[in-house]
Motif scaffolding. Structure first.
Motif, short mmCIF file in Angstrom:
data_model
loop_
_atom_site.label_atom_id
_atom_site.label_comp_id
_atom_site.label_asym_id
_atom_site.label_seq_id
_atom_site.Cartn_x
_atom_site.Cartn_y
_atom_site.Cartn_z
N HIS A 186 6.38 6.55 2.67
CA HIS A 186 5.94 5.17 3.03
C HIS A 186 6.05 4.10 1.85
O HIS A 186 6.19 4.49 0.72
N ARG A 187 5.92 2.77 2.29
CA ARG A 187 5.79 1.62 1.40
C ARG A 187 4.30 1.49 1.09
O ARG A 187 3.57 1.64 1.90
N SER A 188 4.01 1.35 -0.03
CA SER A 188 2.70 1.07 -0.56
C SER A 188 2.13 -0.32 -0.20
O SER A 188 2.95 -1.33 -0.09
N ARG B 266 2.19 -2.61 -5.06
CA ARG B 266 3.59 -3.13 -4.56
C ARG B 266 3.81 -4.66 -5.70
O ARG B 266 2.86 -5.04 -5.93
N GLY C 160 8.53 -4.87 -2.88
CA GLY C 160 8.63 -4.48 -1.48
C GLY C 160 7.51 -3.19 -1.39
O GLY C 160 7.34 -2.68 -0.14
N GLY C 161 7.04 -2.60 -2.34
CA GLY C 161 6.26 -1.47 -2.18
C GLY C 161 6.79 -0.09 -2.13
O GLY C 161 6.16 0.96 -1.82
N VAL C 162 8.12 -0.16 -2.37
CA VAL C 162 8.95 1.11 -2.34
C VAL C 162 8.68 2.05 -3.47
O VAL C 162 8.47 3.23 -3.02
N GLY D 203 5.10 3.43 -2.99
CA GLY D 203 4.86 4.28 -1.94
C GLY D 203 5.62 5.73 -2.42
O GLY D 203 5.10 6.63 -2.02
N TYR E 129 17.56 0.67 -2.62
CA TYR E 129 16.21 -0.02 -2.58
C TYR E 129 16.07 -1.10 -1.33
O TYR E 129 14.95 -0.72 -0.79
N TRP F 82 13.50 -0.32 1.91
CA TRP F 82 12.55 -1.47 2.12
C TRP F 82 12.45 -1.79 3.69
O TRP F 82 11.44 -1.83 4.19
N MET G 170 11.66 2.38 5.43
CA MET G 170 10.06 2.77 5.13
C MET G 170 9.08 2.06 5.79
O MET G 170 9.00 1.03 5.84
N GLU H 200 5.18 1.06 6.31
CA GLU H 200 4.00 0.60 5.38
C GLU H 200 2.86 1.59 5.71
O GLU H 200 2.77 2.16 6.65
#
Length: 83
Positions: free
Chosen positions: A30-32, A36, A39-41, A44, A74, A78, A81, A83
């Motif tokens: 998941h993305r964080s 972040r 994008g939080g990738v 995550g 990436y 984004w 994935m 959230e």
């Protein structure tokens, strides 16, 4: 005290239990939300596998210096994935 009897997991729970009938940890990529920068990738990925987010980001930046489609991966991560 009474002795407890082992009751094996039900057939539908076999994906959740390992060979020793101990619960397996399910990791979901998941993305964080909290860690972040863009994008939080990377955050995550670090949360999912228990890694340091700074090292994941450093590895990504180092990989961008090499030829290849890392930025495209990436951006796809984004978008794909959750959230």
């Amino acid at each position: 005290m009474t002795a407890q009897t082992y009751i094996p997991p039900a057939a539908e729970d076999t994906a959740v239990y390992g060979a020793n009938a101990e619960p397996l940890i399910r990791r979901r990529l998941h993305r964080s939300i909290t860690d972040r920068w863009i994008g939080g990738v990377c955050g995550g990925i670090a949360e999912t596998y228990g890694w340091d987010p700074g090292l994941v980001r450093l590895a990504f930046v180092a990989s961008v210096l090499l030829p290849g489609p890392q930025v495209i991966f990436y951006l796809l991560a984004w978008l794909i994935m959750p959230e």
